[in-house]
Design a protein around this motif. Sequence first.
Motif, PDB file in Angstrom:
ATOM      1  N   ARG A 372     -10.529   0.243  12.799  1.00 13.01           N
ATOM      2  CA  ARG A 372     -10.661   1.468  13.604  1.00 13.01           C
ATOM      3  C   ARG A 372     -11.512   1.204  14.840  1.00 13.01           C
ATOM      4  NH1 ARG A 372     -13.698   4.054  10.390  1.00 13.01           N
ATOM      5  NH2 ARG A 372     -12.035   4.919   9.118  1.00 13.01           N
ATOM      6  N   GLU A 390      -2.892  -0.806  15.757  1.00 10.67           N
ATOM      7  CA  GLU A 390      -1.934   0.308  15.671  1.00 10.67           C
ATOM      8  C   GLU A 390      -0.547  -0.135  16.130  1.00 10.67           C
ATOM      9  OE1 GLU A 390      -3.684   4.491  16.742  1.00 10.67           O
ATOM     10  OE2 GLU A 390      -4.390   3.036  18.197  1.00 10.67           O
ATOM     11  N   LEU A 461      -5.753   8.048  14.816  1.00 10.15           N
ATOM     12  CA  LEU A 461      -5.110   6.734  14.838  1.00 10.15           C
ATOM     13  C   LEU A 461      -3.771   6.823  14.119  1.00 10.15           C
ATOM     14  CD1 LEU A 461      -8.323   4.842  13.843  1.00 10.15           C
ATOM     15  CD2 LEU A 461      -7.086   4.372  15.943  1.00 10.15           C
TER      16      LEU A 461
END
Length: 791
Positions: A372, A390, A461
Motif C-alpha cells: 500500500r 495495482e 486501492l
Amino acid sequence: MSHPPLRIRKAAVLGAGVMGAQIAAHLANADVQTLLFDLPAKDGDKNGIALKAIANLAKLSPAPLAEKAKVGGITPANYDEHLEALRGCDLIIEAIAERLDWKLDLYKKIAPYVSDSAVIASNTSGLSINALAEALPAALQPRFSGIHFFNPPRYMHLVELIPDSRTDRGVLAGLEAFLTTTLGKGVVHAKDTPNFIGNRIGVFSILATMHHTAQSGLGFDLVDALTGPVIGRPKSATYRTADVVGLDTMAHVIKTMADTLPDDPWHAHFQSPAWLSALIAKGALGQKTGAGIYTKRGKDIVVLDLAQQDYVPAAAKPSDEVAAILAIRNPAEKFGKLRAASDPQAQFLWAVFRDLFHYSAYHLADIADTARDVDLAIRWGYGWKLGPFETWQTAGWADVAKWIAEDIAAGKAMSTAPLPAWVGKVDGVHHAGGSYSPRTGKDEPRSSHPVYARQLFPDALVGETFDTGTTLWENDGVRLWRHGGERVGILSFKTKMNTVNDAVLDGIQLAIGYAEKNLDAIVIWQDSDKAFSAGADLKGMLGFVQAGQIDRLETMIANFQKTSMRIKYSLVPVVAAVRGLALGGGCEFQMHCARTVAALESYIGLVEAGVGLLPAGGGLKEIAVRASQRTADGDAFPEIKRMFEAVAQAKTSGSAFEAKQLGLLRPDDVVVFNGFELLYVAKQVAAAMAESGYRPPLPANAVTVAGDVGLATLRMALVNMLEGRFISAHDDVIATRIGDVLCGGAIERGSQVDEQWLLDLERRHFFELAQMPKTQERIAHTLATGKPLRN
C-alpha cells in the motif's frame, strides 16, 4: 492508539530555496506563522535572500499561495540575527541543499536555540535520517524525523514520513495528524533507505524508460506519447517531466542512487545517459533554462533527435496496433497482447512495465512495510492513476509473475535477480482486508491512527472496498443515501463531471422533500476530486436551441431557478461539500446552500460568459442579494462592481480562499485542506446546524439595487474596453446583460425589489443570448475543443 495532539502555532523553515520557500507558503496557507531562514545576505538587508524568495512566491505557477494575502504569514529571517526566534517555534523544517555536511553543520548551529517541545524534521529527498540525527543532542533526537514533501508542496498530495530509530512514536503520530488535517497531505511511512519510497521507485521507472528508449531506438516524443495519459500517467509523461524537474536535478538523483546503493542488483543502470550529460554540459537544463529535451521554436514545440543531433518537430503518435491494444479495457487482455505483439512500441511498453514490477517486488521488503505504501507514494507523488502493484494486480498477478520470471531466465530483464518467493504465494497484494506486508507475510489493514477516522472514503486501492452507505431515494440523476446511522443524508449526482440535467434538477427537489420528512440535514457531495459539478449540460441546451425547442430550454431554466430556491429555503439545512470544479450551475447550487464546506483545491466560478451566456440558476440574483445585505449606507454598487468583473470575465478561483475574495463563497464558509476529510467535516457542520435549531432565511423581499445609475457606470467601463479592443462586441453584449441583472434592471437607483424580479431578469437575458448565433458558435466551439471562443 491515542497521543496528545501536536499544537503548532509557529513554525520555522530553514532554507529559502525553491522547496523551502514553497513549504513556508503552504504553512502560511494553513495560517501557521512561519519564519523563513536563509544565510545572511552579503550586501544590504541581511534578510535579502529570504526576502527575495518570499517575493518570488507571487511569480510562481502554479501558485504556492492559496491567496496573495497569505504571504503575510511568512517572516524573513537569517542565521546571524534571528536564531533566538527559534525558541518560540513548535515545528522546525530544514530544507537546505542535499549535502550531508551542510545539514550537519546547520543542526549544530541551531541546536542550542530549539525548545524542549519543538519537533524537528528534515525535508531531505534521500539522505539517511539516522545519519542526520547523529548531529543533534540526545535530548532532541526523539523529536527528529524525515519529512519529505514533493514538488510543488501545495499541490502534491504525498508527504513521506521517515522516523529515525530513536524517534518518539507519539511525536510521529502528532506530526502525521498535523500533516494530514492541517496541511491536507497523504502521509506514507517510509524506511530510512536511500531515496525512500516515491523517488526510489519513481526514478527507477524513469531510468528503466530511458534504458528501453535507447534499446528500442524510439524518439523522446514517441516515448512520451506512450508513457503519458494512455497508460494512466500525467501528460508530462517521462521526458517532459525530466525537463520540468530539471535535467541537472535528475542527474543528481541518479548519481545519489549510484553512490548510495552499491549492492542494488540494478546498480549498473544507475547512470545518466551520455545525451543527458551532454545537455547539462551545454547548460540546457530543461524548463528553467528554456531548453532541454524539448524547447520552443516560435510557437512550435520541438524535441531533441539524437540521430540528427538537433531539434525536430514533436508530433510522434503510437502506432495503430499499439493504440488499439492500449484502448482495450480489460487490463489482463491488454498486457497479454503487449507482451505477445512484435511491434517495437508494444515490446518497449511491456519491457518498461516488466522491469518496474520486478524492481518494486524485489525491493518492497527493504523500503516499505506494505505494498500500500508503495502504490500510494507513486500515485500521490508522481500522479499515476494506479501504483505499480495495482497495475500488476489488475493485469493478472500470476500470469504477469510467470512472464517476468520467463524474461529474467531468458536474460531479457534489466537484472538477473530472481523475483522474491512471496510473489508466488499471493494472488495479488491488495484485498478487502488490507495490503500485503513481506514483514508479516500477510495482508495488513490501514492505519488505526485516529486522524483516519475523518476519511470516510479514503483513496481506495484496487481490491479495496468501502461501505457505500444505504440508498434512501434515487432517480436517474441523483442518489440520496446515508452513511452510518446518523440522520444526515448525502446527495450525489450520477452524471458525467456531475453536470446538471433535468433528472438532476428534479432529483434535488424530490430529495429535499424526502429530507424534510425523514432527515435532519443534507450534504451535497460527489465521489470525485475532479468536480463538484461542471455546471449545466451544455450539449443538451444547445440541442434544444438548434432544434428550435426554445420552450424546453425555458422550462429547464425555470426548473434550474426553482431548484436553487428549493435548496435555499429548505426546512432542513443543505450543506455543499465542494472540491475540484464548481462551475456555472454547480457554483450557483453551492451559493444557495445554507453553508459551503470547500476543499482548499476548489476552483469555483460563474463562467457562463465564456460560452456566450449569463448565469441563470439564481447566481446573479444571489450576488445582488448579498450585495444589498452587505451595504451599510444603502449603496450596493461597490460590491456589485467587484463581483461584476469576476462574472463578466468568467473568472474561476484558484483556491477556496480566492473564491471567498471573489464573493462566490461567504466569509463564514468552511475551508478544509484535505479533500478526503471533506465529507466528514461537511456532515459535522450540517448536523451542528440542525442541532442549533436551523431555520431557512426569510424571503429576501427588499433587495436594494444599484439600478439605472449602476448600470450606466458599468457601461462606461465596458465602452472603454470595447474601444481599446480588450473585449469583442459580443463580450460587450453579454457583460451589459450581466450588469443589467446585477443592478436590478432599468429602475431607479436604491429601489427595492424581490428575488423573483431578479430571477425573471436572469431568465429573460439568458434566452435572448441563447438564441444569438454568436453564442451558439461559442457553445459549439467549447463542446468541440474544451476551450472558450472569443468571437
